[in-house]
Design a protein around this motif. Structure first.
Motif, PDB file in Angstrom:
ATOM      1  N   UNK A  96       0.816  -1.217   0.000  1.00 22.03           N
ATOM      2  CA  UNK A  96       0.000   0.000   0.000  1.00 22.03           C
ATOM      3  C   UNK A  96       0.852   1.271   0.000  1.00 22.03           C
ATOM      4  N   UNK A  97       2.189   1.070   0.132  1.00 22.66           N
ATOM      5  CA  UNK A  97       3.120   2.210   0.119  1.00 22.66           C
ATOM      6  C   UNK A  97       4.264   1.835  -0.824  1.00 22.66           C
ATOM      7  N   UNK A  98       3.973   1.716  -2.143  1.00 20.74           N
ATOM      8  CA  UNK A  98       4.952   1.137  -3.064  1.00 20.74           C
ATOM      9  C   UNK A  98       6.277   1.895  -3.087  1.00 20.74           C
ATOM     10  N   UNK A  99       7.355   1.113  -3.237  1.00 21.39           N
ATOM     11  CA  UNK A  99       8.705   1.652  -3.425  1.00 21.39           C
ATOM     12  C   UNK A  99       9.216   2.465  -2.240  1.00 21.39           C
ATOM     13  N   UNK A 100       8.662   2.229  -1.064  1.00 27.08           N
ATOM     14  CA  UNK A 100       9.222   2.874   0.121  1.00 27.08           C
ATOM     15  C   UNK A 100       9.605   1.784   1.127  1.00 27.08           C
ATOM     16  N   UNK A 101      10.824   1.873   1.636  1.00 24.48           N
ATOM     17  CA  UNK A 101      11.314   0.864   2.580  1.00 24.48           C
ATOM     18  C   UNK A 101      11.952   1.557   3.773  1.00 24.48           C
ATOM     19  N   UNK A 102      11.794   0.972   4.951  1.00 28.91           N
ATOM     20  CA  UNK A 102      12.435   1.528   6.140  1.00 28.91           C
ATOM     21  C   UNK A 102      12.642   0.420   7.158  1.00 28.91           C
ATOM     22  N   UNK A 103      13.670   0.591   7.987  1.00 30.54           N
ATOM     23  CA  UNK A 103      13.956  -0.404   9.020  1.00 30.54           C
ATOM     24  C   UNK A 103      12.972  -0.266  10.163  1.00 30.54           C
ATOM     25  N   UNK A 104      12.409  -1.419  10.579  1.00 30.08           N
ATOM     26  CA  UNK A 104      11.464  -1.441  11.696  1.00 30.08           C
ATOM     27  C   UNK A 104      11.923  -2.517  12.676  1.00 30.08           C
ATOM     28  N   UNK A 135       3.345  -9.708  12.164  1.00 27.94           N
ATOM     29  CA  UNK A 135       3.108  -8.508  12.964  1.00 27.94           C
ATOM     30  C   UNK A 135       2.729  -7.323  12.073  1.00 27.94           C
ATOM     31  N   UNK A 136       3.406  -7.207  10.926  1.00 33.61           N
ATOM     32  CA  UNK A 136       3.104  -6.132   9.970  1.00 33.61           C
ATOM     33  C   UNK A 136       1.659  -6.266   9.482  1.00 33.61           C
ATOM     34  N   UNK A 137       1.257  -7.507   9.136  1.00 33.70           N
ATOM     35  CA  UNK A 137      -0.088  -7.709   8.573  1.00 33.70           C
ATOM     36  C   UNK A 137      -1.168  -7.557   9.646  1.00 33.70           C
ATOM     37  N   UNK A 138      -0.897  -8.052  10.851  1.00 36.35           N
ATOM     38  CA  UNK A 138      -1.889  -7.912  11.933  1.00 36.35           C
ATOM     39  C   UNK A 138      -2.057  -6.428  12.278  1.00 36.35           C
ATOM     40  N   UNK A 139      -0.970  -5.663  12.207  1.00 37.37           N
ATOM     41  CA  UNK A 139      -1.078  -4.201  12.372  1.00 37.37           C
ATOM     42  C   UNK A 139      -2.115  -3.624  11.403  1.00 37.37           C
ATOM     43  N   UNK A 140      -2.079  -4.098  10.139  1.00 33.22           N
ATOM     44  CA  UNK A 140      -3.038  -3.592   9.136  1.00 33.22           C
ATOM     45  C   UNK A 140      -4.478  -3.757   9.623  1.00 33.22           C
ATOM     46  N   UNK A 141      -4.760  -4.879  10.290  1.00 29.72           N
ATOM     47  CA  UNK A 141      -6.132  -5.153  10.750  1.00 29.72           C
ATOM     48  C   UNK A 141      -6.559  -4.156  11.824  1.00 29.72           C
ATOM     49  N   UNK A 142      -5.560  -3.522  12.441  1.00 28.69           N
ATOM     50  CA  UNK A 142      -5.844  -2.526  13.480  1.00 28.69           C
ATOM     51  C   UNK A 142      -5.609  -1.097  12.983  1.00 28.69           C
ATOM     52  N   UNK A 143      -5.524  -0.944  11.669  1.00 31.96           N
ATOM     53  CA  UNK A 143      -5.367   0.404  11.098  1.00 31.96           C
ATOM     54  C   UNK A 143      -3.977   0.983  11.260  1.00 31.96           C
ATOM     55  N   UNK A 146       3.322   0.285   8.725  1.00 28.65           N
ATOM     56  CA  UNK A 146       4.702   0.165   9.231  1.00 28.65           C
ATOM     57  C   UNK A 146       5.347   1.534   9.402  1.00 28.65           C
ATOM     58  N   UNK A 147       4.870   2.520   8.663  1.00 30.85           N
ATOM     59  CA  UNK A 147       5.440   3.870   8.821  1.00 30.85           C
ATOM     60  C   UNK A 147       5.082   4.486  10.170  1.00 30.85           C
ATOM     61  N   UNK A 148       4.123   3.875  10.891  1.00 33.98           N
ATOM     62  CA  UNK A 148       3.824   4.350  12.247  1.00 33.98           C
ATOM     63  C   UNK A 148       4.926   3.961  13.225  1.00 33.98           C
ATOM     64  N   UNK A 149       5.807   3.034  12.795  1.00 35.14           N
ATOM     65  CA  UNK A 149       6.897   2.576  13.657  1.00 35.14           C
ATOM     66  C   UNK A 149       8.207   3.309  13.358  1.00 35.14           C
ATOM     67  N   UNK A 150       8.194   4.279  12.433  1.00 32.02           N
ATOM     68  CA  UNK A 150       9.420   5.038  12.132  1.00 32.02           C
ATOM     69  C   UNK A 150       9.261   6.464  12.688  1.00 32.02           C
ATOM     70  N   UNK A 151      10.262   7.297  12.496  1.00 33.63           N
ATOM     71  CA  UNK A 151      10.207   8.639  13.096  1.00 33.63           C
ATOM     72  C   UNK A 151       9.097   9.465  12.440  1.00 33.63           C
ATOM     73  N   UNK A 152       8.559  10.413  13.210  1.00 36.83           N
ATOM     74  CA  UNK A 152       7.461  11.255  12.709  1.00 36.83           C
ATOM     75  C   UNK A 152       7.921  12.051  11.477  1.00 36.83           C
ATOM     76  N   UNK A 153       9.172  12.475  11.522  1.00 36.37           N
ATOM     77  CA  UNK A 153       9.709  13.258  10.407  1.00 36.37           C
ATOM     78  C   UNK A 153       9.667  12.457   9.107  1.00 36.37           C
ATOM     79  N   UNK A 154      10.179  11.207   9.185  1.00 36.44           N
ATOM     80  CA  UNK A 154      10.187  10.352   7.990  1.00 36.44           C
ATOM     81  C   UNK A 154       8.754  10.041   7.550  1.00 36.44           C
TER      82      UNK A 154
END
Ligand code: NI
Length: 174
Positions: A96-104, A135-143, A146-154
């Motif tokens: 749902x966020x194509x071509x964006x990757x970040x360490x979580x 964990x990533x997919x179960x997060x989706x079920x709760x809205x 993965x970008x919620x786990x990175x810095x607010x700035x990013x």
């Protein structure tokens, strides 16, 4: 089976709580098959129903390596019931966020309760990539994305970029 269009950031449906599945019927199984086809086509290693616009608690996953046979897995009403103190870091992406990757960073091992395709209650102990993926997919079920786990700035930068792209898409559709 059919490939479904993917819902992209910043579509608000991605922020919805998905509803539990009461009964594993033919419609649920057909949706799971469509989701698997959509995931393999993308390609991705996990997909939640909400990512094809259906906010129900259903996931498909395949964490097999490229040199292994496909290993499709279906999780209905999955729930993390235990997680390790030990943590691991993966570079994550999202269909749902194509071509964006970040360490979580997440717990390295999780125990997940779920219902299988036959409607049977099951439990899996996952580690490594499968644990991260679940964990990533179960997060989706709760809205949660993965970008919620990175810095607010990013996160703000990514949301801004995808909001701009979405505007471009709707203009092009006119
Ligand atoms: Ni995702």
């Amino acid at each position: 089976m059919s490939i479904k269009p993917l819902i992209l950031l910043p579509d608000p449906v991605l922020r919805r709580q998905s509803d539990p599945i009461e009964r594993v019927d033919d419609a649920v199984l057909a949706l799971a098959d469509d989701m698997l086809e959509t995931m393999y086509d993308a390609p991705g290693i996990g997909l939640a129903a909400v990512q094809v616009g259906i906010p129900r608690r259903l996931l498909v996953v395949d964490c097999s390596r490229e040199d292994e046979d496909q290993a499709p897995m279906v999780f209905i009403n999955p729930q993390v019931v235990a997680s390790s103190d030990e943590r691991s870091t993966y570079e994550e992406g999202c269909l749902s966020i194509p071509d964006y990757y970040a360490e979580v960073e997440r717990p390295m091992q999780v125990t997940v309760d779920y219902v299988d395709r036959l409607g049977k209650q099951q439990q899996i102990e996952a580690d490594g990539l499968l644990a991260t993926c679940l964990q990533h997919e179960i997060d989706h079920l709760n809205g949660i994305l993965f970008i919620d786990h990175i810095s607010k700035l990013k996160r703000d930068m990514v949301v801004k970029k995808f909001t701009k792209l979405a505007k471009g898409r709707s203009t092009a559709a006119l």
